[in-house]
Design a protein around this motif. Structure first.
Motif, mmCIF file in Angstrom:
data_model
loop_
_atom_site.group_PDB
_atom_site.id
_atom_site.type_symbol
_atom_site.label_atom_id
_atom_site.label_comp_id
_atom_site.label_asym_id
_atom_site.label_seq_id
_atom_site.Cartn_x
_atom_site.Cartn_y
_atom_site.Cartn_z
ATOM 1 N N ARG A 1 -31.157 41.712 -50.181
ATOM 2 C CA ARG A 1 -30.264 40.553 -50.089
ATOM 3 C C ARG A 1 -28.845 41.060 -50.292
ATOM 4 O O ARG A 1 -28.360 41.136 -51.419
ATOM 5 N N LEU A 2 -28.236 41.444 -49.177
ATOM 6 C CA LEU A 2 -26.894 42.023 -49.245
ATOM 7 C C LEU A 2 -25.853 40.906 -49.163
ATOM 8 O O LEU A 2 -26.168 39.775 -48.806
ATOM 9 N N GLY A 3 -24.618 41.250 -49.498
ATOM 10 C CA GLY A 3 -23.555 40.253 -49.466
ATOM 11 C C GLY A 3 -23.815 39.102 -50.429
ATOM 12 O O GLY A 3 -23.364 37.987 -50.220
ATOM 13 N N THR A 4 -24.547 39.380 -51.490
ATOM 14 C CA THR A 4 -24.970 38.339 -52.424
ATOM 15 C C THR A 4 -24.607 38.752 -53.844
ATOM 16 O O THR A 4 -25.097 39.750 -54.354
ATOM 17 N N ARG A 5 -23.756 37.982 -54.476
ATOM 18 C CA ARG A 5 -23.300 38.317 -55.817
ATOM 19 C C ARG A 5 -24.139 37.607 -56.868
ATOM 20 O O ARG A 5 -24.446 36.418 -56.736
ATOM 21 N N ILE A 6 -24.494 38.333 -57.899
ATOM 22 C CA ILE A 6 -25.207 37.733 -59.033
ATOM 23 C C ILE A 6 -24.157 37.273 -60.040
ATOM 24 O O ILE A 6 -23.263 38.044 -60.389
ATOM 25 N N THR A 7 -24.283 36.018 -60.492
ATOM 26 C CA THR A 7 -23.241 35.517 -61.396
ATOM 27 C C THR A 7 -23.742 35.336 -62.825
ATOM 28 O O THR A 7 -22.932 35.237 -63.743
ATOM 29 N N GLY A 8 -25.044 35.249 -63.027
ATOM 30 C CA GLY A 8 -25.517 35.054 -64.388
ATOM 31 C C GLY A 8 -26.980 35.436 -64.524
ATOM 32 O O GLY A 8 -27.658 35.729 -63.531
ATOM 33 N N SER A 9 -27.462 35.447 -65.762
ATOM 34 C CA SER A 9 -28.857 35.823 -65.981
ATOM 35 C C SER A 9 -29.350 35.226 -67.286
ATOM 36 O O SER A 9 -28.580 35.006 -68.217
ATOM 37 N N ASN A 10 -30.654 34.979 -67.326
ATOM 38 C CA ASN A 10 -31.320 34.595 -68.562
ATOM 39 C C ASN A 10 -32.515 35.527 -68.695
ATOM 40 O O ASN A 10 -33.561 35.302 -68.095
ATOM 41 N N LEU A 11 -32.331 36.588 -69.449
ATOM 42 C CA LEU A 11 -33.363 37.635 -69.488
ATOM 43 C C LEU A 11 -34.629 37.148 -70.171
ATOM 44 O O LEU A 11 -35.738 37.526 -69.767
ATOM 45 N N ALA A 12 -34.488 36.294 -71.180
ATOM 46 C CA ALA A 12 -35.682 35.811 -71.884
ATOM 47 C C ALA A 12 -36.539 34.950 -70.953
ATOM 48 O O ALA A 12 -37.768 35.040 -70.955
#
Ligand SMILES: Cc1cc2nc3c(=O)[nH]c(=O)nc-3n(C[C@H](O)[C@H](O)[C@H](O)COP(=O)(O)OP(=O)(O)OC[C@H]3O[C@@H](n4cnc5c(N)ncnc54)[C@H](O)[C@@H]3O)c2cc1C
Ligand code: SF4
Lengths: 63, 409
Positions: free
Chosen positions: B78-89
């Motif tokens: 999935r190129l051209g796709t920015r990750i903005t946040g995460s919830n690792l738990a």
């Protein structure tokens, strides 16, 4: 038997391949790459490693 | 949801992680998410061959793109796709457009971006160099006769200055607090590198920094801390980098400098416990130096993504399967840089030496062949050689390996 070729126009004589797969690749005293075009399949993992660590991606597997 | 590992970041680290996951036996889904529109490509030529002569953008990309491994199949990009946040738990990522992606395992491979010079003045006309697009934009500005100021004398600053000079630009290198590549090479060889640069007409300014940029719309010059004024058509900022960790905030991690990991590249909580199912690879990973018992650090070299992916991927697959990680290898850092056709090779951890000795040649003339040994408590922990055939590099690598103190606690 597996076969590879090194694109001499790309090869920059980094010598990383000789670290990964010393049976197939070596560097002579002038620092120029020497390699075996044909080698035993058992060395394929090593050679794939050499392909990965070549900074200019100069090593190609022949089908 | 089926079993899915997400690889965050689609450069060398992301590619090697995906390949190594397959090698480690993972046959579930692998999704690589990357902000750049391009598939993984090789960065070292960006400050060297590509900056000098890129050809068309398509030709440049074609010459840089990595060839995928044969067994690395079924990978979703999935190129051209920015990750903005995460919830690792909870095992979720958030993408720029709000979409949520769930995962069983996560590889953090979002690397670095250039640090910017914090000085007042116009932003236009100031270049950085990390991506292919950066290199193409900078190349277009490096016309013969252009006055180019390069700020920062690390690897990228020195290489860019050398490439610009070889294109016929009039180049000034603002060295900053330390000399050319002084941190990794030490002072003796740094002076030799400065001689290489000045010998080809580069004006090296020592011990100064930029306090202000001149110009109204676009940058036309800079003011240095010693009061001098430099006219510049092109300014390149090469003053180090920052880790792309913002999307990991809020997960109780130590993000002080990259992502803190253990020796298996498992990401640690601020309290030092592995986060289940999360590993990191490449420039962003801060991991312990088990060779020299030095504190955890990031290693910003080309070989690092491959070295760390080989450890991180099996550790992640083991964790998802509820198994302990296998014994981890101890990577030996290596780097290279090219200045006006002189190759400089580094092995081990020269920046952490207490003492430097000449092994052969003369550091004042790196182009004629030199090797320096870097010692801590009489143990050889690194070698830097320049202008020597690759066979000598292999010899010195073996010396460092043989001297290697391996601390396995
Ligand atoms: C100009 C240049 C010259 C170099 N020359 C040499 C050299 O001569 N020798 C040497 O040893 N090393 C060299 N290096 C270093 C080497 O290229 C790096 O060590 C290597 O690229 C690190 O790979 P990585 O995958 O860890 O990080 P990166 O290459 O930084 O990749 C990270 C990727 O993650 C993406 N990303 C970041 N944030 C997000 C997000 N939130 N969501 C989605 N994607 C994201 C980025 O867009 C990027 O594509 C050079 C680097 C540069 C820039
Ligand atoms: S690693 Fe690549 S560039 Fe270096 S000698 Fe081998 S083939 Fe040539």
């Amino acid at each position: 038997m597996a076969q590879i070729t090194v694109d001499r126009k790309l090869c920059d004589n980094h010598g990383q391949c000789a670290i990964a797969s010393p049976k197939v690749f070596s560097m002579n005293d002038e620092g120029i790459l020497k390699y075996e075009e044909t080698f035993d399949d058992a060395l394929l993992d090593e050679v794939e490693e050499a392909i990965d660590v070549c900074p200019v991606q100069a090593i190609f597997v022949k089908d | 949801m089926g079993e899915r590992i997400i690889v965050a970041g689609a450069s060398l680290g992301g590619l090697r992680a995906a390949e190594q996951l397959r090698s480690a036996g993972w046959d579930g889904e692998i999704t690589v998410v990357g902000e750049e529109a391009h598939p993984p490509y090789n960065r070292p030529p960006l400050s060297k061959e590509v900056l000098a002569a890129p050809g068309t953008p398509e030709e440049a990309l074609a010459s840089l793109t990595f060839r995928p491994k044969r067994n690395a199949t079924g990978i979703q990009w999935r190129l051209g796709t920015r990750i903005t946040g995460s919830n690792l738990a909870a095992g979720t990522l958030t993408l720029e457009d709000g979409e949520e992606l769930g995962f069983n395992g996560l590889v953090v491979a979002t690397g670095l971006r250039p640090r910017r010079v914090q000085a007042p003045g116009p932003l236009a006309g100031r270049f950085i160099l990390r991506t292919l697009d950066d290199a193409l934009a900078l190349h277009a500005a490096l016309v013969p006769g252009a006055r180019v100021s390069v700020i920062g004398s690390g690897f990228i600053g020195c290489e860019t200055a050398a490439t610009a000079a070889s294109l016929g630009c009039e180049v000034t290198l603002v060295e900053g607090r330390t000399g050319p590549m002084e941190r990794p090479l030490g002072s003796a060889l740094s002076r030799g590198v400065r001689a290489l640069l000045t010998g080809r007409g580069i004006d090296c300014r020592r011990g100064v920094s930029v306090i202000r940029y001149r110009g109204t719309e676009s940058c036309t010059g800079l003011e240095l801390s010693d009061g001098t004024l430099l006219h510049a058509d092109v300014v390149v900022e090469a003053v180090g980098s920052m880790a792309n960790t913002e999307w990991l905030e809020g997960n109780d991690l130590d993000l002080g400098d990259g992502v803190e990991c253990d020796r298996h590249l498992r990401v640690l909580t601020a309290a030092g416990q592995p986060v289940p199912g999360v590993v990191a690879v490449g420039d962003i990973a801060r991991y312990p130096d088990v060779r020299n018992a030095l504190p955890a650090r990031r290693v910003e070299h080309w070989a690092t993504p491959s070295d760390t992916a080989k450890i991180a991927a099996p550790a992640l697959v083991a964790a998802i399967n509820g198994l302990p990680p296998a014994e981890a290898a101890a990577p030996l850092p290596t780097f290279w840089t090219d200045i006006f056709g002189t190759r400089i090779n580094g092995i081990g951890s020269p920046a952490h030496a207490r003492e430097t000795r000449v092994l052969e040649g003369n550091p004042a003339h790196p182009q004629a062949g030199v090797a320096m040994g870097y010692y801590r408590d009489n143990t050889l922990i690194g070698v830097v050689n320049a202008g020597l055939p690759a066979s000598r590099n292999l010899h010195y690598r073996q010396l460092v390996l043989d001297a290697g103190v391996l601390v396995t606690t």
